[in-house]
Write a protein that holds these residues in place. Structure first.
Motif, PDB file in Angstrom:
ATOM      1  N   ALA A  40       4.484   7.880  -1.165  1.00  0.00           N
ATOM      2  CA  ALA A  40       5.117   7.302   0.018  1.00  0.00           C
ATOM      3  C   ALA A  40       4.516   5.932   0.339  1.00  0.00           C
ATOM      4  O   ALA A  40       3.300   5.747   0.239  1.00  0.00           O
ATOM      5  N   VAL A  41       5.360   4.998   0.729  1.00  0.00           N
ATOM      6  CA  VAL A  41       4.902   3.669   1.138  1.00  0.00           C
ATOM      7  C   VAL A  41       4.192   3.806   2.484  1.00  0.00           C
ATOM      8  O   VAL A  41       4.675   4.473   3.395  1.00  0.00           O
ATOM      9  N   ILE A  55       8.952  -6.851   6.488  1.00  0.00           N
ATOM     10  CA  ILE A  55       9.340  -5.727   5.635  1.00  0.00           C
ATOM     11  C   ILE A  55       9.114  -4.439   6.416  1.00  0.00           C
ATOM     12  O   ILE A  55       8.019  -4.190   6.911  1.00  0.00           O
ATOM     13  N   THR A  56      10.159  -3.621   6.507  1.00  0.00           N
ATOM     14  CA  THR A  56      10.035  -2.356   7.233  1.00  0.00           C
ATOM     15  C   THR A  56      10.590  -1.207   6.401  1.00  0.00           C
ATOM     16  O   THR A  56      11.441  -1.391   5.538  1.00  0.00           O
ATOM     17  N   VAL A  57      10.094  -0.011   6.702  1.00  0.00           N
ATOM     18  CA  VAL A  57      10.606   1.237   6.139  1.00  0.00           C
ATOM     19  C   VAL A  57      10.843   2.152   7.323  1.00  0.00           C
ATOM     20  O   VAL A  57       9.925   2.377   8.119  1.00  0.00           O
ATOM     21  N   ASP A  58      12.063   2.631   7.478  1.00  0.00           N
ATOM     22  CA  ASP A  58      12.421   3.482   8.613  1.00  0.00           C
ATOM     23  C   ASP A  58      12.031   2.832   9.942  1.00  0.00           C
ATOM     24  O   ASP A  58      11.580   3.497  10.868  1.00  0.00           O
ATOM     25  N   GLY A  59      12.130   1.508  10.026  1.00  0.00           N
ATOM     26  CA  GLY A  59      11.846   0.772  11.252  1.00  0.00           C
ATOM     27  C   GLY A  59      10.380   0.441  11.489  1.00  0.00           C
ATOM     28  O   GLY A  59      10.039  -0.214  12.466  1.00  0.00           O
ATOM     29  N   ALA A  60       9.487   0.884  10.618  1.00  0.00           N
ATOM     30  CA  ALA A  60       8.049   0.612  10.777  1.00  0.00           C
ATOM     31  C   ALA A  60       7.609  -0.410   9.736  1.00  0.00           C
ATOM     32  O   ALA A  60       8.031  -0.362   8.580  1.00  0.00           O
ATOM     33  N   VAL A  62      10.524   5.318   1.867  1.00  0.00           N
ATOM     34  CA  VAL A  62      10.555   4.790   0.522  1.00  0.00           C
ATOM     35  C   VAL A  62       9.354   5.288  -0.256  1.00  0.00           C
ATOM     36  O   VAL A  62       8.252   5.349   0.275  1.00  0.00           O
ATOM     37  N   ARG A  63       9.573   5.612  -1.512  1.00  0.00           N
ATOM     38  CA  ARG A  63       8.495   6.064  -2.384  1.00  0.00           C
ATOM     39  C   ARG A  63       8.431   5.173  -3.603  1.00  0.00           C
ATOM     40  O   ARG A  63       9.436   4.689  -4.080  1.00  0.00           O
ATOM     41  N   LEU A 102       0.845  -1.198   0.000  1.00  0.00           N
ATOM     42  CA  LEU A 102       0.000   0.000   0.000  1.00  0.00           C
ATOM     43  C   LEU A 102       0.878   1.244   0.000  1.00  0.00           C
ATOM     44  O   LEU A 102       1.910   1.275   0.666  1.00  0.00           O
ATOM     45  N   ASP A 103       0.463   2.240  -0.740  1.00  0.00           N
ATOM     46  CA  ASP A 103       1.163   3.515  -0.733  1.00  0.00           C
ATOM     47  C   ASP A 103       0.146   4.630  -0.514  1.00  0.00           C
ATOM     48  O   ASP A 103      -1.042   4.370  -0.345  1.00  0.00           O
ATOM     49  N   ALA A 104       0.633   5.854  -0.507  1.00  0.00           N
ATOM     50  CA  ALA A 104      -0.241   6.995  -0.234  1.00  0.00           C
ATOM     51  C   ALA A 104      -1.368   7.130  -1.260  1.00  0.00           C
ATOM     52  O   ALA A 104      -2.368   7.775  -0.999  1.00  0.00           O
ATOM     53  N   GLY A 105      -1.245   6.499  -2.423  1.00  0.00           N
ATOM     54  CA  GLY A 105      -2.277   6.580  -3.442  1.00  0.00           C
ATOM     55  C   GLY A 105      -3.303   5.467  -3.387  1.00  0.00           C
ATOM     56  O   GLY A 105      -4.223   5.438  -4.199  1.00  0.00           O
ATOM     57  N   ALA A 106      -3.162   4.544  -2.428  1.00  0.00           N
ATOM     58  CA  ALA A 106      -4.111   3.425  -2.326  1.00  0.00           C
ATOM     59  C   ALA A 106      -5.508   3.939  -1.996  1.00  0.00           C
ATOM     60  O   ALA A 106      -5.668   4.874  -1.221  1.00  0.00           O
TER      61      ALA A 106
END
Length: 114
Positions: free
Chosen positions: A39-40, A75-80, A33-34, A9-13
């Motif tokens: 943005a993811v 799977i994480t981005v910036d620890g989340a 990550v984008r 999912l990203d900001a456009g979902a």
């Protein structure tokens, strides 16, 4: 860890509550990550529901927030933890009454962890 798959999912979902309200990120992802400029989505961000028409016995009881359980994907981005369309989630009223899972549409980015 067993395999996990789903669409990232990203900001456009396009996400809605089970009653037709619209789910959006209340906190804007910074950095991270984008994908194609969007943005993811991660579990670290707050998600709000607007426009939910749900009523119980004539009393408005709209969904107002969504809580995602994204743990276990690995799977994480910036620890989340990132959000997949297969991640467990629940919509809640302002009084924290569960109202059902959100509806995710048109997720297109496939992720598989083995």
């Amino acid at each position: 860890m067993s395999g996990t798959s789903g669409s990232l999912l990203d900001a456009g979902a396009v996400i809605g509550c089970p009653h037709g309200g619209r789910v959006t990120a209340a906190s804007s992802p910074s950095g991270g990550v984008r994908i194609a400029g969007a943005a993811v989505a991660t579990a670290a961000h707050r998600y709000v529901v607007t426009g939910c028409p749900h009523t119980v016995n004539g009393v408005p009881t709209p969904c107002v927030t969504v809580h995602w359980t994204a743990g276990g994907t690995g799977i994480t981005v910036d620890g989340a933890a990132v959000l997949l369309d297969t991640a467990a989630a629940e919509c809640f009223t302002a009084a924290f009454v569960p109202q059902g899972p959100p509806v995710v549409q048109a997720a297109q980015r496939k992720v598989t962890v083995r």
